[in-house]
Design a protein around this motif. Structure first.
Motif, PDB file in Angstrom:
ATOM      1  N   TYR B  72       0.832  -1.196   0.000  1.00  0.00           N
ATOM      2  CA  TYR B  72       0.000   0.000   0.000  1.00  0.00           C
ATOM      3  C   TYR B  72       0.874   1.256   0.000  1.00  0.00           C
ATOM      4  CZ  TYR B  72      -3.906   3.036   0.450  1.00  0.00           C
ATOM      5  OH  TYR B  72      -4.817   4.008   0.164  1.00  0.00           O
ATOM      6  N   VAL B  73       1.929   1.244   0.819  1.00  0.00           N
ATOM      7  CA  VAL B  73       2.818   2.407   0.884  1.00  0.00           C
ATOM      8  C   VAL B  73       3.518   2.628  -0.460  1.00  0.00           C
ATOM      9  CG1 VAL B  73       4.869   3.370   2.001  1.00  0.00           C
ATOM     10  CG2 VAL B  73       3.124   2.242   3.371  1.00  0.00           C
ATOM     11  N   VAL B  74       3.965   1.533  -1.090  1.00  0.00           N
ATOM     12  CA  VAL B  74       4.587   1.646  -2.419  1.00  0.00           C
ATOM     13  C   VAL B  74       3.586   2.220  -3.419  1.00  0.00           C
ATOM     14  CG1 VAL B  74       5.557   0.351  -4.366  1.00  0.00           C
ATOM     15  CG2 VAL B  74       6.232  -0.218  -2.040  1.00  0.00           C
ATOM     16  N   MET B  75       2.362   1.688  -3.382  1.00  0.00           N
ATOM     17  CA  MET B  75       1.324   2.132  -4.322  1.00  0.00           C
ATOM     18  C   MET B  75       1.033   3.631  -4.150  1.00  0.00           C
ATOM     19  SD  MET B  75      -2.521   0.568  -4.723  1.00  0.00           S
ATOM     20  CE  MET B  75      -3.097   1.242  -3.165  1.00  0.00           C
ATOM     21  N   ALA B  76       0.873   4.066  -2.899  1.00  0.00           N
ATOM     22  CA  ALA B  76       0.594   5.483  -2.645  1.00  0.00           C
ATOM     23  C   ALA B  76       1.809   6.337  -2.992  1.00  0.00           C
ATOM     24  CB  ALA B  76       0.185   5.681  -1.182  1.00  0.00           C
ATOM     25  N   GLY B  77       3.007   5.855  -2.658  1.00  0.00           N
ATOM     26  CA  GLY B  77       4.238   6.608  -2.950  1.00  0.00           C
ATOM     27  C   GLY B  77       4.448   6.775  -4.445  1.00  0.00           C
ATOM     28  N   ALA B  78       4.300   5.658  -5.188  1.00  0.00           N
ATOM     29  CA  ALA B  78       4.452   5.741  -6.642  1.00  0.00           C
ATOM     30  C   ALA B  78       3.361   6.626  -7.231  1.00  0.00           C
ATOM     31  CB  ALA B  78       4.395   4.339  -7.258  1.00  0.00           C
TER      32      ALA B  78
END
Lengths: 56, 246
Positions: B72-78
């Motif tokens: 989720y953090v990767v998805m939001a960060g990207a």
């Protein structure tokens, strides 16, 4: 430890193996999905290209 | 040189070739680490003195739960990177993460439920940890639905990025839920600041599985991103060349 002892998981066989089974199914499905999608996409694009070439 | 690499990687054509070469290594690493993790987790590690063998569900449950947050953090960060710098590849990575993230969230909930039945005597309780993880699943599903509902890929990417960024508030809530509220769910045993309260024979398979799942995510997100790139670039010369070479 015997095989049957291992499979029995101290009486928790149903819980342990169903957890690992569901995990396996979901992980395999997530790999098959994009494999199929890629094949379908490439076939779609090939078809569209052929159609465009015939028109011109 | 380092900068140049990332610059090149952001070009869809280069990304497609590079990720294609990376995939077999990721698959091999994932399979080897999983086999090792399963061997140490299911065969080598002793039964727990309180939970017997049922605790072995941990080796899929905990890495799945970690991945549900990490992805989720990767998805939001990207998504945020795509939103601010308009980097197409960041948008692609963001949306390609959604379905595998949803899958790990689903696995964390289901295996947790299966573990809860023999240990707590119930499949489900509406406590903070379980409820916030369920909300995470709905966030993932909402992001997938929103992306499917918008035809224009660039607009869809912007909309889903905003939804993903707003949903980030849920992440610390999930992580700290076991400390902030009274809950049936046990507290953290590995990510505590003092020494982990888990024996090495159990910690090793847990970490093996955690790294295996990371490699798996990397593999699946690249596979999905490659499809997304082909779809977005379908009218370009290199994709047509690729199709003809198949």
């Amino acid at each position: 430890m015997s095989i049957s002892e291992f499979l029995d998981m101290g009486g928790y066989a149903v819980y342990v193996w169903s957890s690992y089974g569901i995990t396996l199914i979901v992980l395999v499905a997530n790999v098959i999905g994009p494999l199929r999608l890629r094949r379908k996409l490439l076939a779609d694009i090939a078809r569209a290209t052929r159609r465009a070439r015939r028109k011109s | 040189m380092f900068n140049n690499f990332f610059h090149k990687l952001a070009s869809p054509k280069y990304f497609y070739g590079f990720s294609g070469r990376l995939l077999p290594w990721l698959a091999t690493g994932f399979i080897l680490l999983t086999l090792a993790g399963l061997y140490y987790g299911l065969v080598k590690a002793p039964p727990d003195y309180q939970q017997g063998d049922s605790y072995r569900i941990m080796f899929v449950h905990v890495p799945s739960a970690w991945m549900s947050l990490f992805i989720y953090v990767v998805m939001a960060g990207a998504g945020a990177i795509g939103l601010v710098w308009r980097i197409k590849l960041a948008e692609v990575i963001s949306i390609s993460s959604a379905s595998v993230g949803a899958s790990f969230t689903f696995l964390a909930l289901v295996t947790g439920s299966i573990w809860g039945k023999p240990m707590w005597g119930t499949w489900w309780v509406w406590d903070a940890r379980l409820t916030s993880e369920l909300i995470l699943l709905f966030l993932y599903l909402g992001i997938i639905a929103l992306h499917n509902a918008i035809d224009d890929k660039r607009i869809a990417a912007r909309a889903t990025a905003i939804l993903a960024i707003v949903g980030v508030v849920n992440i610390p809530i999930i992580h700290y839920s076991v400390e902030w509220w009274n809950t049936l769910h046990q507290g953290p045993t590995v990510t505590k600041f003092d020494a982990p309260s888990i024996h090495l024979s159990m910690l090793i398979p847990l970490l093996l599985m955690a790294v295996a799942f990371k490699l798996y995510y990397l593999m699946v997100v690249l596979m999905r991103a490659r499809c997304e790139v082909i779809e977005r670039e379908r009218n370009t010369g290199w994709v047509k060349q690729l199709v003809e070479s198949q």
